[in-house]
Enzyme design. Sequence first.
Site, PDB file in Angstrom:
ATOM      1  CG  ASP A   1     -43.462  30.548  -5.130  1.00 60.18           C
ATOM      2  OD1 ASP A   1     -43.518  30.846  -6.515  1.00 60.18           O
ATOM      3  OD2 ASP A   1     -42.284  29.613  -5.126  1.00 60.18           O
TER       4      ASP A   1
ATOM      5  CB  SER B   1     -53.781  37.937 -22.440  1.00 62.87           C
ATOM      6  OG  SER B   1     -52.959  38.482 -23.589  1.00 62.87           O
TER       7      SER B   1
ATOM      8  CE  LYS C   1     -47.617  38.434 -19.272  1.00 65.04           C
ATOM      9  NZ  LYS C   1     -48.800  38.322 -17.927  1.00 65.04           N
TER      10      LYS C   1
ATOM     11  CB  THR D   1     -41.793  48.721 -14.096  1.00 65.59           C
ATOM     12  OG1 THR D   1     -41.397  48.031 -15.169  1.00 65.59           O
ATOM     13  CG2 THR D   1     -43.604  48.684 -14.317  1.00 65.59           C
TER      14      THR D   1
ATOM     15  CE1 TYR E   1     -43.923  39.717 -19.458  1.00 63.11           C
ATOM     16  CE2 TYR E   1     -44.532  40.226 -21.512  1.00 63.11           C
ATOM     17  CZ  TYR E   1     -45.305  40.017 -20.053  1.00 63.11           C
ATOM     18  OH  TYR E   1     -45.862  40.797 -20.031  1.00 63.11           O
TER      19      TYR E   1
END
Length: 258
Positions: free
Chosen positions: A69, A147, A165, A196, A161
Amino acid sequence: MSFVDELFSISGRTAILTGAGGHLIGEMSRGLGKAGCNVAVLDLREEKAETVAQQIRDAGGSALALACDATRKSDLEHCLATTVAEYGSVSIAVNGAGINAPTPFLDIQLEDWQAVMDSQITSTFLSCQVFGAHMLEHGRGSMINISSASAGPPLSKAFAYSVAKAGIMNLTQNLGREWGTQGVRVNAIRPGFFPTDWNRKNFITREREAAILGHTAMQRYGEVSELVGALIWLASDASSFVTGAEIAVDGGYSAMTI
């Protein structure tokens, strides 16, 4: 060994990667294994880490799979100690753990915001602390953070997000400056769009895909294997005067306006 082989060689070095059971960092792990590194594959999901580690072994490389983790400093310290006991000092680290969420801004709950922040910027901060201290002790290392095209200007539908970043890029620059005279380089890879199945389901509508590809000079998505060249360059002595930098691997996305 040829000049180019010697310049870019990382054979025999040890690399440790967080988030390494995933789409991008899994491919980076396999790439480092093919380049002759000993690879510690760290992921929250041990079965995902083991799958990648076995792929490295099947290709003739050496790899450990470790449950980690990355938001827990004690986990990172344990994984580093295990890796060092197995392979010796670590000179390459890739900090790539993290999640995303497509929640509309006014609907984001604090715990969901914090989950993305912790998985992205907090995990990168802790990994830089733990792995960086080890590298500084040995006077050598290449730290590579992940990044994103969303680091700035930010992408729609990726609020937490994008903020995280941007923070990772700032941290990369700060540490590049901080450790510049101590033998440890800190850089970031800025991937463009390497979707993905989850991205396609949660983020990429037909209209959004048209916008992404229309804003990408090469007018296509990236293949994960196309990240490996920049990774090996940053990991190797070929980039010995590069620190605090963000390397875009985005098909020209960051070069586009209209």
